[in-house]
Design an enzyme around this catalytic site. Structure first.
Site, short mmCIF file in Angstrom:
data_model
loop_
_atom_site.label_atom_id
_atom_site.label_comp_id
_atom_site.label_asym_id
_atom_site.label_seq_id
_atom_site.Cartn_x
_atom_site.Cartn_y
_atom_site.Cartn_z
N GLY A 112 0.79 -1.22 0.00
CA GLY A 112 0.00 0.00 0.00
C GLY A 112 0.82 1.27 0.00
O GLY A 112 0.28 2.36 -0.14
N THR A 113 2.15 1.14 0.15
CA THR A 113 3.03 2.30 0.09
C THR A 113 2.98 2.90 -1.31
O THR A 113 2.86 2.19 -2.30
CB THR A 113 4.48 1.88 0.42
OG1 THR A 113 4.49 1.19 1.67
CG2 THR A 113 5.40 3.08 0.51
N THR A 114 3.10 4.22 -1.40
CA THR A 114 3.13 4.88 -2.71
C THR A 114 4.51 5.48 -2.96
O THR A 114 5.34 5.56 -2.06
CB THR A 114 2.06 5.99 -2.78
OG1 THR A 114 2.33 6.99 -1.78
CG2 THR A 114 0.68 5.43 -2.56
N ASN A 154 -3.59 3.36 -4.92
CA ASN A 154 -4.64 3.72 -3.97
C ASN A 154 -5.55 2.51 -3.74
O ASN A 154 -6.11 1.98 -4.69
CB ASN A 154 -5.47 4.89 -4.52
CG ASN A 154 -6.32 5.55 -3.47
OD1 ASN A 154 -7.07 4.90 -2.77
ND2 ASN A 154 -6.21 6.87 -3.35
N PHE A 155 -5.70 2.09 -2.48
CA PHE A 155 -6.51 0.93 -2.15
C PHE A 155 -7.94 1.28 -1.74
O PHE A 155 -8.66 0.43 -1.22
CB PHE A 155 -5.83 0.10 -1.06
CG PHE A 155 -4.82 -0.87 -1.62
CD1 PHE A 155 -5.20 -2.13 -2.05
CD2 PHE A 155 -3.50 -0.50 -1.75
CE1 PHE A 155 -4.28 -3.02 -2.59
CE2 PHE A 155 -2.55 -1.38 -2.29
CZ PHE A 155 -2.95 -2.64 -2.71
N HIS A 159 -3.14 16.57 -0.52
CA HIS A 159 -2.92 15.63 0.57
C HIS A 159 -2.26 16.37 1.74
O HIS A 159 -1.83 17.52 1.61
CB HIS A 159 -2.01 14.48 0.14
CG HIS A 159 -2.72 13.41 -0.62
ND1 HIS A 159 -2.90 13.47 -1.98
CD2 HIS A 159 -3.30 12.24 -0.22
CE1 HIS A 159 -3.56 12.39 -2.40
NE2 HIS A 159 -3.81 11.63 -1.34
N LYS A 162 2.92 13.92 3.20
CA LYS A 162 2.95 12.95 2.11
C LYS A 162 4.22 13.16 1.28
O LYS A 162 4.55 14.28 0.89
CB LYS A 162 1.71 13.07 1.23
CG LYS A 162 1.64 12.02 0.12
CD LYS A 162 0.29 12.01 -0.57
CE LYS A 162 0.25 11.06 -1.76
NZ LYS A 162 0.55 9.67 -1.36
N GLY A 196 0.57 9.16 -6.58
CA GLY A 196 0.48 8.03 -7.50
C GLY A 196 -0.92 7.88 -8.07
O GLY A 196 -1.11 7.48 -9.22
N THR A 197 -1.92 8.22 -7.26
CA THR A 197 -3.30 8.13 -7.72
C THR A 197 -3.57 9.11 -8.85
O THR A 197 -4.21 8.77 -9.86
CB THR A 197 -4.27 8.39 -6.55
OG1 THR A 197 -4.03 7.42 -5.53
CG2 THR A 197 -5.71 8.31 -7.00
#
Length: 223
Positions: free
Chosen positions: A71-73, A98-99, A131, A135, A141-142
């Protein structure tokens, strides 16, 4: 109950731990800078750390044959290398910028809007996100994935892309299309980190018993 290892025990790791029983998991290992519990017996791992740690974490977990959800970006420059490591050890990986289930549905809606407007040359477009101030990556990334989806859907004109970092905001992504006649705005706003944690746990349920590399969209919509 399957055994879950949590790799990276910051805010997201602790939230994963809190929610894990709802998804049928027993947390048997927590790995972080100040703790290194054994991964023996883990059926799956969920990783939320920092970009610089992802390669090492995936390498360590894959070598044990444990499937991992990352889940890391901010690490996707290393994605092809990670796929090679997972294949070498016949393990499994689910990744995503993004999860959030909502964000993945939003991405599909953005792609459809871009497809419908690809030949409407009077429409320009923008992509923006905000964000929290801590961050690491910008653009997110999203947002990069959203722009990639627009391109894949045939939108070949300029997409003005920008980011903001402030306060404790969990994340808003906005895609817009504008012409002299009207404006279309598509927006997704996260209220908390919980959606990301629940999506990662959903992916962890799904990846057990599988081999290979997958995106979260494969979990939700099929690959």
């Amino acid at each position: 109950m399957p055994n879950l290892a949590i790799v990276g025990y910051g805010k997201m790791g602790r939230l994963i731990h809190q929610l894990a029983p709802e998804y049928g998991f027993t947390v048997t290992a927590r790995v972080d800078l100040d703790r290194d519990e054994s991964l023996d017996g883990a059926d799956v791992a969920v990783e939320f750390s920092v970009p610089a740690s992802v390669v090492g974490n995936v390498t360590k977990v894959a070598a044990l044959g444990i499937p991992i959800v990352v889940g890391t970006t901010g690490w996707l420059d290393h994605l092809e290398a990670m796929k090679g490591i997972v294949a070498k050890h016949n393990s499994a990986l689910v990744w995503s910028p993004n999860f959030s289930v909502g964000v993945n549905v939003f991405t599909r809606l953005v792609g459809e809007a871009a497809r419908l407007l690809q030949n409407e040359r009077e429409y320009g477009s923008w992509a923006w996100e905000i964000h929290h101030s801590t961050k690491k990556d910008a653009p997110s990334g999203t947002l990069l994935k959203l722009v990639e989806q627009m391109r894949a859907s045939g939108f070949d004109r300029a997409i003005d892309t920008s980011s903001s970092r402030a306060g404790a905001h969990p994340g808003t992504h906005e895609i817009g299309f504008d012409s002299a006649a009207d404006t279309i705005t598509l927006r997704h706003t996260a209220r908390s980190r919980e959606g990301f944690a629940r999506g990662a746990l959903k992916a962890a349920q799904w990846i057990i018993g599988r081999k290979g590399c997958y995106e979260f969209s494969d979990v939700l919509f099929g690959g």
